[in-house]
Motif scaffolding. Structure first.
Motif, PDB file in Angstrom:
ATOM      1  N   ILE A  68     -14.681  -5.730   0.191  1.00  0.00           N
ATOM      2  CA  ILE A  68     -14.046  -4.838   1.106  1.00  0.00           C
ATOM      3  C   ILE A  68     -12.942  -5.829   2.725  1.00  0.00           C
ATOM      4  O   ILE A  68     -12.562  -5.524   2.793  1.00  0.00           O
ATOM      5  CB  ILE A  68     -15.868  -4.926   2.557  1.00  0.00           C
ATOM      6  CG1 ILE A  68     -16.270  -4.029   1.906  1.00  0.00           C
ATOM      7  CG2 ILE A  68     -14.849  -3.865   3.625  1.00  0.00           C
ATOM      8  CD1 ILE A  68     -17.867  -3.766   2.690  1.00  0.00           C
ATOM      9  N   LYS A  69     -13.313  -7.170   2.381  1.00  0.00           N
ATOM     10  CA  LYS A  69     -11.730  -8.012   3.202  1.00  0.00           C
ATOM     11  C   LYS A  69     -10.947  -7.665   2.340  1.00  0.00           C
ATOM     12  O   LYS A  69     -10.595  -7.605   3.263  1.00  0.00           O
ATOM     13  CB  LYS A  69     -12.435  -9.571   2.973  1.00  0.00           C
ATOM     14  CG  LYS A  69     -11.996 -10.435   3.889  1.00  0.00           C
ATOM     15  CD  LYS A  69     -12.626 -11.711   3.842  1.00  0.00           C
ATOM     16  CE  LYS A  69     -11.425 -12.393   5.047  1.00  0.00           C
ATOM     17  NZ  LYS A  69     -10.069 -12.923   3.497  1.00  0.00           N
ATOM     18  N   ALA A  70     -11.147  -7.754   1.236  1.00  0.00           N
ATOM     19  CA  ALA A  70     -10.424  -7.854   0.374  1.00  0.00           C
ATOM     20  C   ALA A  70      -8.897  -5.823   0.950  1.00  0.00           C
ATOM     21  O   ALA A  70      -7.336  -6.251   0.514  1.00  0.00           O
ATOM     22  CB  ALA A  70      -9.813  -8.185  -1.260  1.00  0.00           C
ATOM     23  N   ILE A  71      -9.944  -5.189   0.657  1.00  0.00           N
ATOM     24  CA  ILE A  71      -9.252  -4.012   0.618  1.00  0.00           C
ATOM     25  C   ILE A  71      -8.619  -3.124   2.088  1.00  0.00           C
ATOM     26  O   ILE A  71      -7.514  -3.046   2.435  1.00  0.00           O
ATOM     27  CB  ILE A  71     -10.810  -2.893   0.863  1.00  0.00           C
ATOM     28  CG1 ILE A  71     -10.925  -2.948  -0.393  1.00  0.00           C
ATOM     29  CG2 ILE A  71     -10.102  -1.350   1.636  1.00  0.00           C
ATOM     30  CD1 ILE A  71     -12.127  -2.032  -0.857  1.00  0.00           C
TER      31      ILE A  71
ATOM     32  N   ALA B 251      -8.667   0.239  -7.046  1.00  0.00           N
ATOM     33  CA  ALA B 251      -9.416   1.792  -6.638  1.00  0.00           C
ATOM     34  C   ALA B 251     -10.051   2.587  -5.535  1.00  0.00           C
ATOM     35  O   ALA B 251      -9.699   4.020  -5.567  1.00  0.00           O
ATOM     36  CB  ALA B 251     -10.665   1.479  -7.074  1.00  0.00           C
ATOM     37  N   ALA B 252      -8.841   1.221  -4.702  1.00  0.00           N
ATOM     38  CA  ALA B 252      -9.756   2.001  -3.338  1.00  0.00           C
ATOM     39  C   ALA B 252      -8.091   2.174  -2.290  1.00  0.00           C
ATOM     40  O   ALA B 252      -8.053   3.278  -1.694  1.00  0.00           O
ATOM     41  CB  ALA B 252      -9.792   0.260  -2.425  1.00  0.00           C
ATOM     42  N   ARG B 253      -7.420   2.133  -3.167  1.00  0.00           N
ATOM     43  CA  ARG B 253      -6.000   2.064  -2.714  1.00  0.00           C
ATOM     44  C   ARG B 253      -5.865   3.694  -3.845  1.00  0.00           C
ATOM     45  O   ARG B 253      -5.101   4.344  -3.034  1.00  0.00           O
ATOM     46  CB  ARG B 253      -4.907   0.717  -2.815  1.00  0.00           C
ATOM     47  CG  ARG B 253      -2.990   1.750  -3.240  1.00  0.00           C
ATOM     48  CD  ARG B 253      -2.222   1.071  -3.102  1.00  0.00           C
ATOM     49  NE  ARG B 253      -3.098  -0.414  -3.100  1.00  0.00           N
ATOM     50  CZ  ARG B 253      -2.678  -1.555  -4.031  1.00  0.00           C
ATOM     51  NH1 ARG B 253      -2.396  -1.795  -5.785  1.00  0.00           N
ATOM     52  NH2 ARG B 253      -2.838  -2.665  -3.807  1.00  0.00           N
ATOM     53  N   GLN B 254      -6.028   3.479  -5.073  1.00  0.00           N
ATOM     54  CA  GLN B 254      -5.369   4.909  -5.481  1.00  0.00           C
ATOM     55  C   GLN B 254      -6.509   6.158  -5.091  1.00  0.00           C
ATOM     56  O   GLN B 254      -5.735   7.230  -5.052  1.00  0.00           O
ATOM     57  CB  GLN B 254      -6.011   4.827  -7.190  1.00  0.00           C
ATOM     58  CG  GLN B 254      -4.773   4.208  -7.155  1.00  0.00           C
ATOM     59  CD  GLN B 254      -6.235   3.751  -8.770  1.00  0.00           C
ATOM     60  OE1 GLN B 254      -6.717   3.458  -9.225  1.00  0.00           O
ATOM     61  NE2 GLN B 254      -4.776   2.762  -9.843  1.00  0.00           N
ATOM     62  N   THR B 255      -7.522   6.102  -4.650  1.00  0.00           N
ATOM     63  CA  THR B 255      -8.487   6.839  -3.184  1.00  0.00           C
ATOM     64  C   THR B 255      -7.884   7.288  -1.919  1.00  0.00           C
ATOM     65  O   THR B 255      -7.813   8.489  -2.559  1.00  0.00           O
ATOM     66  CB  THR B 255     -10.067   6.640  -3.396  1.00  0.00           C
ATOM     67  OG1 THR B 255     -10.371   6.286  -5.253  1.00  0.00           O
ATOM     68  CG2 THR B 255     -10.823   7.397  -2.735  1.00  0.00           C
ATOM     69  N   ALA B 256      -7.575   6.293  -2.144  1.00  0.00           N
ATOM     70  CA  ALA B 256      -6.678   6.463  -0.188  1.00  0.00           C
ATOM     71  C   ALA B 256      -5.851   7.703  -0.815  1.00  0.00           C
ATOM     72  O   ALA B 256      -5.259   8.434   0.796  1.00  0.00           O
ATOM     73  CB  ALA B 256      -6.620   5.704   1.063  1.00  0.00           C
ATOM     74  N   GLU B 257      -4.704   7.291  -1.576  1.00  0.00           N
ATOM     75  CA  GLU B 257      -3.556   7.888  -1.774  1.00  0.00           C
ATOM     76  C   GLU B 257      -3.415   9.415  -2.249  1.00  0.00           C
ATOM     77  O   GLU B 257      -2.795  10.365  -1.839  1.00  0.00           O
ATOM     78  CB  GLU B 257      -2.998   7.326  -2.992  1.00  0.00           C
ATOM     79  CG  GLU B 257      -1.883   6.133  -2.390  1.00  0.00           C
ATOM     80  CD  GLU B 257      -1.620   5.559  -3.697  1.00  0.00           C
ATOM     81  OE1 GLU B 257      -2.282   5.497  -4.544  1.00  0.00           O
ATOM     82  OE2 GLU B 257      -0.994   5.075  -3.290  1.00  0.00           O
ATOM     83  N   THR B 258      -4.653   9.523  -2.947  1.00  0.00           N
ATOM     84  CA  THR B 258      -5.518  11.417  -2.717  1.00  0.00           C
ATOM     85  C   THR B 258      -5.797  12.116  -1.510  1.00  0.00           C
ATOM     86  O   THR B 258      -5.771  13.458  -1.616  1.00  0.00           O
ATOM     87  CB  THR B 258      -7.242  11.461  -3.970  1.00  0.00           C
ATOM     88  OG1 THR B 258      -7.932  10.731  -2.943  1.00  0.00           O
ATOM     89  CG2 THR B 258      -6.678  10.243  -5.187  1.00  0.00           C
ATOM     90  N   GLY B 259      -5.482  11.303  -0.301  1.00  0.00           N
ATOM     91  CA  GLY B 259      -6.039  12.204   0.705  1.00  0.00           C
ATOM     92  C   GLY B 259      -7.775  12.092   1.450  1.00  0.00           C
ATOM     93  O   GLY B 259      -8.239  12.172   2.349  1.00  0.00           O
TER      94      GLY B 259
ATOM     95  N   GLY C  86      -4.456  -3.481   3.203  1.00  0.00           N
ATOM     96  CA  GLY C  86      -4.139  -2.762   5.019  1.00  0.00           C
ATOM     97  C   GLY C  86      -4.027  -0.753   5.102  1.00  0.00           C
ATOM     98  O   GLY C  86      -4.216  -0.221   5.439  1.00  0.00           O
ATOM     99  N   ASN C  87      -5.693  -1.187   4.544  1.00  0.00           N
ATOM    100  CA  ASN C  87      -6.612   0.390   3.420  1.00  0.00           C
ATOM    101  C   ASN C  87      -7.253   0.052   4.706  1.00  0.00           C
ATOM    102  O   ASN C  87      -8.557  -0.184   5.044  1.00  0.00           O
ATOM    103  CB  ASN C  87      -7.220   0.625   2.369  1.00  0.00           C
ATOM    104  CG  ASN C  87      -7.229   1.673   2.493  1.00  0.00           C
ATOM    105  OD1 ASN C  87      -7.484   2.663   2.777  1.00  0.00           O
ATOM    106  ND2 ASN C  87      -7.682   1.285   0.651  1.00  0.00           N
ATOM    107  N   ASP C  88      -7.277   1.238   6.094  1.00  0.00           N
ATOM    108  CA  ASP C  88      -8.840   2.006   6.564  1.00  0.00           C
ATOM    109  C   ASP C  88      -9.555   2.867   6.192  1.00  0.00           C
ATOM    110  O   ASP C  88      -9.729   3.480   7.287  1.00  0.00           O
ATOM    111  CB  ASP C  88      -7.940   2.140   8.226  1.00  0.00           C
ATOM    112  CG  ASP C  88      -7.058   3.576   7.999  1.00  0.00           C
ATOM    113  OD1 ASP C  88      -6.710   4.032   7.104  1.00  0.00           O
ATOM    114  OD2 ASP C  88      -6.708   3.950   9.020  1.00  0.00           O
ATOM    115  N   ILE C  89      -9.419   2.563   4.885  1.00  0.00           N
ATOM    116  CA  ILE C  89     -10.732   4.120   4.304  1.00  0.00           C
ATOM    117  C   ILE C  89     -11.895   4.061   4.941  1.00  0.00           C
ATOM    118  O   ILE C  89     -11.955   2.691   4.877  1.00  0.00           O
ATOM    119  CB  ILE C  89     -10.067   4.062   2.562  1.00  0.00           C
ATOM    120  CG1 ILE C  89     -11.209   5.569   2.464  1.00  0.00           C
ATOM    121  CG2 ILE C  89     -10.415   3.220   1.769  1.00  0.00           C
ATOM    122  CD1 ILE C  89     -10.695   5.726   1.080  1.00  0.00           C
ATOM    123  N   GLN C  90     -12.768   4.974   4.987  1.00  0.00           N
ATOM    124  CA  GLN C  90     -13.771   4.423   4.829  1.00  0.00           C
ATOM    125  C   GLN C  90     -14.650   3.390   3.539  1.00  0.00           C
ATOM    126  O   GLN C  90     -14.985   4.607   2.668  1.00  0.00           O
ATOM    127  CB  GLN C  90     -14.595   5.424   6.145  1.00  0.00           C
ATOM    128  CG  GLN C  90     -14.178   5.960   6.947  1.00  0.00           C
ATOM    129  CD  GLN C  90     -14.736   4.987   8.341  1.00  0.00           C
ATOM    130  OE1 GLN C  90     -15.523   4.407   8.527  1.00  0.00           O
ATOM    131  NE2 GLN C  90     -14.942   6.216   9.858  1.00  0.00           N
TER     132      GLN C  90
END
Length: 341
Positions: free
Chosen positions: A139-142, A106-114, A146-150
């Protein structure tokens, strides 16, 4: 709800707002907000234009995009009358947990939207040790992905120890909505108080996390209480205010409440921007039902400068691509991640 025209007051309040809010960056008082909320429908374009000018002057043109995901859904012990996740109501939502791989996806998909913000939400009164452990591992897994989204969180009411734990995890922003005016809150929730929510927000602010606090319009509050709510939020000085419009969810005490009319919602958006000139004002739940496509564009040109893309916990939103297309059509740049750090 159609406001009663009062041309003398109308002219005064917008003229005052132009000098007080647009020129000096000082939010409207409770009485002034109430005057804006009472403006007739034919004044809406004028107030939206002023609210947009205020947003552009004090917040800039960028739009902050956020995605949210429910880590723990349903089974909440509280009786928030608008919420289909309360275990006290016969709503169709049932308790469920999202596993860590699902959270990472879910975090990866969110980051991909910008998007620059990813909010982890749980339907609880407050987090227990299991939930905090899930958040920490998530959070550790996100980050390992490699996801640096806030990362933001919304986990209910907190103790000081829990605030400190979330700060140590690197949580950027904490969401805890006051939901409505202090005077109206006992009609909406009886299992905890408005003051308990306020205490959590105070601790979050003092710990250095950003404060995200808003509410829901259309829960039976009066115009006076909407004005009260706007200035109570302003007194909190939140970094972000998510503005939701009631979705009358089946099985909740509010399932038969009317949907907020588009004109009424636009008037509310403008009034809240004039009360909160320097705050991130985010379109959140219910905007699709209340506004539709045209109204959403009007809201973005009437003071809104942030948006949640995708779905909202137990309610469907629009596909993220549609919202991103809308922002592109309006020539509104998406705030870059490095601008939020």
């Amino acid at each position: 709800m159609t406001a009663v025209p009062d041309q003398a007051v109308d002219t005064d309040v917008l003229a005052v707002a132009r000098e007080q809010v647009l020129e000096r960056g000082e939010g409207l008082s409770e009485e002034q907000v109430l005057q804006v909320l009472r403006l007739p429908d034919d004044r809406i374009p004028e107030m939206l234009e002023l609210a947009h000018q205020v947003r552009m002057r004090w917040c800039g043109p960028e739009v902050e995009v956020e995605g949210i995901v429910s880590l723990k859904t349903g089974g909440c012990p509280e009786d928030c009358h608008f919420c289909s996740q309360s275990g006290r109501f016969p709503s169709p939502v049932r308790s469920a947990w999202l596993d860590i791989p699902g959270l990472v996806r879910a975090a990866r998909q969110t980051a991909e939207t910008g998007a620059t913000e990813f909010c982890i939400v749980a339907a609880v009164r407050g987090p227990d040790a299991r939930l905090l452990s899930q958040v920490r591992d998530g959070i550790k897994a996100i980050r390992e992905d490699g996801n640096d989204i806030q990362i933001a969180c919304s986990l209910g009411m907190l103790t000081q120890e829990q605030v400190d734990e979330l700060t140590a995890m690197g949580v950027h922003r904490y969401n805890h909505n006051l939901e409505t005016a202090r005077s109206h809150f006992p009609n909406v929730v009886t299992t905890h108080s408005w003051e308990e929510r306020w205490d959590t927000l105070r601790m979050v602010r003092e710990a250095g996390m950003e404060v995200c606090c808003g509410g829901i319009i259309g829960m039976g509050e009066s115009l006076e209480q909407r004005a009260e709510f706007a200035v109570q939020l302003a007194a909190l000085e939140p970094d972000e205010v998510p503005l939701n419009f009631l979705i009358p969810n089946p099985g909740t005490p509010y399932e038969n409440f009317p949907v907020v009319e588009g004109t009424e919602a636009l008037r509310t958006v403008a009034a809240f921007r004039l009360a909160l000139p320097r705050t991130i004002l985010r379109f959140a739940g219910g905007r699709e039902l209340t506004f539709g496509d045209l109204g959403a564009k009007q809201g973005m040109l009437g003071g809104i400068n942030a948006i949640i893309v995708g779905n909202y916990l137990t309610n469907l939103g629009r596909p993220a691509a549609q919202d991103l297309e809308m922002l592109d059509e309006l020539q509104m740049p998406i705030k870059a991640l490095n601008e939020t750090l």
